[in-house]
Design an enzyme around this catalytic site. Structure first.
Site, PDB file in Angstrom:
ATOM      1  N   ASN A  90       0.854  -1.196   0.000  1.00 46.83           N
ATOM      2  CA  ASN A  90       0.000   0.000   0.000  1.00 46.83           C
ATOM      3  C   ASN A  90       0.889   1.244   0.000  1.00 46.83           C
ATOM      4  O   ASN A  90       1.507   1.568   1.007  1.00 46.83           O
ATOM      5  CB  ASN A  90      -0.904  -0.022   1.247  1.00 46.83           C
ATOM      6  CG  ASN A  90      -1.780   1.211   1.343  1.00 46.83           C
ATOM      7  OD1 ASN A  90      -1.963   1.932   0.364  1.00 46.83           O
ATOM      8  ND2 ASN A  90      -2.331   1.456   2.527  1.00 46.83           N
ATOM      9  N   TRP A  91       0.910   1.908  -1.138  1.00 51.15           N
ATOM     10  CA  TRP A  91       1.765   3.099  -1.255  1.00 51.15           C
ATOM     11  C   TRP A  91       1.192   4.314  -0.527  1.00 51.15           C
ATOM     12  O   TRP A  91       1.869   5.332  -0.405  1.00 51.15           O
ATOM     13  CB  TRP A  91       1.942   3.471  -2.732  1.00 51.15           C
ATOM     14  CG  TRP A  91       2.887   2.582  -3.478  1.00 51.15           C
ATOM     15  CD1 TRP A  91       3.583   1.504  -2.990  1.00 51.15           C
ATOM     16  CD2 TRP A  91       3.243   2.687  -4.861  1.00 51.15           C
ATOM     17  NE1 TRP A  91       4.339   0.938  -3.981  1.00 51.15           N
ATOM     18  CE2 TRP A  91       4.148   1.648  -5.142  1.00 51.15           C
ATOM     19  CE3 TRP A  91       2.869   3.547  -5.890  1.00 51.15           C
ATOM     20  CZ2 TRP A  91       4.696   1.458  -6.415  1.00 51.15           C
ATOM     21  CZ3 TRP A  91       3.409   3.366  -7.150  1.00 51.15           C
ATOM     22  CH2 TRP A  91       4.319   2.325  -7.409  1.00 51.15           C
ATOM     23  N   LYS A  92      -0.066   4.245  -0.140  1.00 49.09           N
ATOM     24  CA  LYS A  92      -0.746   5.403   0.462  1.00 49.09           C
ATOM     25  C   LYS A  92      -0.577   6.631  -0.459  1.00 49.09           C
ATOM     26  O   LYS A  92      -0.577   6.465  -1.676  1.00 49.09           O
ATOM     27  CB  LYS A  92      -0.215   5.683   1.871  1.00 49.09           C
ATOM     28  CG  LYS A  92      -0.164   4.425   2.727  1.00 49.09           C
ATOM     29  CD  LYS A  92       0.020   4.729   4.172  1.00 49.09           C
ATOM     30  CE  LYS A  92       0.315   3.455   4.921  1.00 49.09           C
ATOM     31  NZ  LYS A  92      -0.162   3.459   6.279  1.00 49.09           N
ATOM     32  N   HIS A  98      -9.885   1.166   5.106  1.00 50.56           N
ATOM     33  CA  HIS A  98      -8.575   1.354   5.750  1.00 50.56           C
ATOM     34  C   HIS A  98      -8.744   2.272   6.961  1.00 50.56           C
ATOM     35  O   HIS A  98      -9.527   3.229   6.915  1.00 50.56           O
ATOM     36  CB  HIS A  98      -7.580   1.952   4.747  1.00 50.56           C
ATOM     37  CG  HIS A  98      -6.162   1.874   5.226  1.00 50.56           C
ATOM     38  ND1 HIS A  98      -5.662   2.739   6.169  1.00 50.56           N
ATOM     39  CD2 HIS A  98      -5.154   1.012   4.929  1.00 50.56           C
ATOM     40  CE1 HIS A  98      -4.394   2.430   6.414  1.00 50.56           C
ATOM     41  NE2 HIS A  98      -4.064   1.373   5.677  1.00 50.56           N
ATOM     42  N   GLU A 118      -7.031   4.618   8.052  1.00 51.92           N
ATOM     43  CA  GLU A 118      -6.783   6.042   7.780  1.00 51.92           C
ATOM     44  C   GLU A 118      -8.025   6.691   7.174  1.00 51.92           C
ATOM     45  O   GLU A 118      -8.275   7.882   7.403  1.00 51.92           O
ATOM     46  CB  GLU A 118      -5.541   6.193   6.880  1.00 51.92           C
ATOM     47  CG  GLU A 118      -4.267   5.879   7.660  1.00 51.92           C
ATOM     48  CD  GLU A 118      -3.108   5.338   6.838  1.00 51.92           C
ATOM     49  OE1 GLU A 118      -3.146   5.412   5.599  1.00 51.92           O
ATOM     50  OE2 GLU A 118      -2.147   4.815   7.459  1.00 51.92           O
ATOM     51  N   GLU A 145      -5.801  -5.204  10.515  1.00 47.20           N
ATOM     52  CA  GLU A 145      -4.792  -4.168  10.696  1.00 47.20           C
ATOM     53  C   GLU A 145      -5.044  -3.446  12.015  1.00 47.20           C
ATOM     54  O   GLU A 145      -5.841  -2.478  12.053  1.00 47.20           O
ATOM     55  CB  GLU A 145      -4.875  -3.156   9.551  1.00 47.20           C
ATOM     56  CG  GLU A 145      -4.638  -3.773   8.181  1.00 47.20           C
ATOM     57  CD  GLU A 145      -4.002  -2.765   7.243  1.00 47.20           C
ATOM     58  OE1 GLU A 145      -2.871  -3.015   6.818  1.00 47.20           O
ATOM     59  OE2 GLU A 145      -4.606  -1.725   6.964  1.00 47.20           O
ATOM     60  N   GLY A 148       1.943   2.062  10.794  1.00 48.65           N
ATOM     61  CA  GLY A 148       2.869   3.184  10.667  1.00 48.65           C
ATOM     62  C   GLY A 148       3.580   3.554  11.959  1.00 48.65           C
ATOM     63  O   GLY A 148       4.176   4.623  12.056  1.00 48.65           O
ATOM     64  N   SER A 176       2.950  -2.308  10.308  1.00 43.75           N
ATOM     65  CA  SER A 176       4.406  -2.282  10.464  1.00 43.75           C
ATOM     66  C   SER A 176       5.101  -3.597  10.069  1.00 43.75           C
ATOM     67  O   SER A 176       6.089  -3.994  10.690  1.00 43.75           O
ATOM     68  CB  SER A 176       4.785  -1.875  11.897  1.00 43.75           C
ATOM     69  OG  SER A 176       4.331  -0.564  12.154  1.00 43.75           O
ATOM     70  N   GLY A 196       2.687  -1.240   4.333  1.00 43.13           N
ATOM     71  CA  GLY A 196       2.527   0.114   3.818  1.00 43.13           C
ATOM     72  C   GLY A 196       3.906   0.711   3.606  1.00 43.13           C
ATOM     73  O   GLY A 196       4.498   0.599   2.527  1.00 43.13           O
ATOM     74  N   GLY A 197       4.458   1.308   4.678  1.00 40.55           N
ATOM     75  CA  GLY A 197       5.771   1.953   4.602  1.00 40.55           C
ATOM     76  C   GLY A 197       6.835   1.075   3.949  1.00 40.55           C
ATOM     77  O   GLY A 197       7.609   1.532   3.096  1.00 40.55           O
TER      78      GLY A 197
HETATM   79  C1  PEP Z   1      -1.066   0.025   5.820  1.00 38.92           C
HETATM   80  O1  PEP Z   1      -0.841   0.898   4.997  1.00 38.92           O
HETATM   81  O2  PEP Z   1      -2.158  -0.546   5.833  1.00 38.92           O
HETATM   82  C2  PEP Z   1      -0.023  -0.313   6.796  1.00 38.92           C
HETATM   83  C3  PEP Z   1      -0.179  -1.382   7.515  1.00 38.92           C
HETATM   84  O3  PEP Z   1       1.035   0.536   6.884  1.00 38.92           O
HETATM   85  P1  PEP Z   1       2.450   0.245   7.628  1.00 38.92           P
HETATM   86  O4  PEP Z   1       2.972  -1.058   7.073  1.00 38.92           O
HETATM   87  O5  PEP Z   1       3.298   1.400   7.262  1.00 38.92           O
HETATM   88  O6  PEP Z   1       2.174   0.115   9.081  1.00 38.92           O
END
Ligand code: PEP
Length: 247
Positions: free
Chosen positions: A8-10, A93, A95, A165, A171, A211, A232-233
């Protein structure tokens, strides 16, 4: 199945950065077999990324959509628009829940609208830190699942992938332990068994996000009810994303 990986590039990357990334990813992922790789990119990149992934086994995913078909909804994107470029869409999500006030009811409308357009849905659920500390993890997950999936029949649910999640792990660098994640995944599978049936529950893909990185992915992916992950990251850099895929 424990090989469903969604990056997930967000809200990251412009077109040039995206194309360079895809070239690297295609090169690195040549010899990867039996793993479903999906990339969730911003709306602005759906077309160019889907073009550059053409002929590869990597699928494109949108990160959100609106539930209406079309009309006076300035700034929104419909399921039909997404369907032109992507097979998958992330819905719910945390966010989106947090910054855009998406409720379970809105999320349910989005899921139903996506299904009408044959999109596959990555449906995100997870508890906040307060909810976990107050022993409300399972009740939160149950409400999100029941309300989010409201009205979906046995055929519909086959197009849904659940992403567990925990909000406190997204994050933050604080990933859930594999034991904590497994416990919730098992609970989700049991709920799907109760809401649908045993066959649907055992075939359901439930992935973990929060994460995930190349150092913890192996341990998380080794758990019985964890069928993949959603970094994500750590998906922003092709080499770390590939390391996770190789896990
Ligand atoms: C996400 O974008 O759903 C996520 C889990 O991000 P991260 O891996 O950065 O925690």
């Amino acid at each position: 199945m424990n090989n469903f990986i969604v990056g997930n590039w967000k809200m990251n990357k412009n077109r040039e950065e995206a194309i360079n990334y895809i070239e690297d990813l295609k090169l690195f992922s040549k010899d990867i077999k039996d793993t479903k790789i999906v990339l969730a990119v911003p709306f602005t990149l759906l077309e160019s990324v889907s073009k550059s992934l053409n002929g590869s086994k990597i699928d494109v995913c949108a990160q959100n959509m609106f539930y209406e078909e079309k009309g006076a909804y300035t700034g929104e994107i419909s399921p039909a628009m997404i369907k032109d470029f992507a097979k998958y869409v992330i819905i719910g999500h945390s966010e989106r829940r947090k910054y855009f006030n998406e409720t379970n009811e809105i999320i349910n409308k989005k899921i139903r609208a996506a299904l009408k357009h044959d999109l596959k849905i990555i449906f995100c659920i997870g508890e906040t830190l307060d909810q976990r500390n107050n022993n409300e993890t399972k009740s939160t997950i149950e409400t999100q699942l029941r309300e989010g999936l409201n009205g979906l029949n046995h055929e519909n649910i086959k197009n849904v992938i659940i992403a567990y999640e925990p909000v406190w792990a997204i994050g933050t660098g604080n990933t859930a332990t594999s034991k904590q994640a497994q416990e919730v995944h098992e609970f989700i599978r049991q709920l799907i068994n109760d809401l649908y049936n045993a066959e649907i529950a055992s075939n359901l893909i439930i992935i973990y996000g929060g994460s995930v990185n190349p150092n913890n992915a192996n341990e998380i992916l080794s758990m019985k009810d964890i069928n993949g992950c959603l970094p994500g990251g750590a998906s922003l850099d092709p080499s770390s994303f590939i390391k996770i895929i190789k896990c």
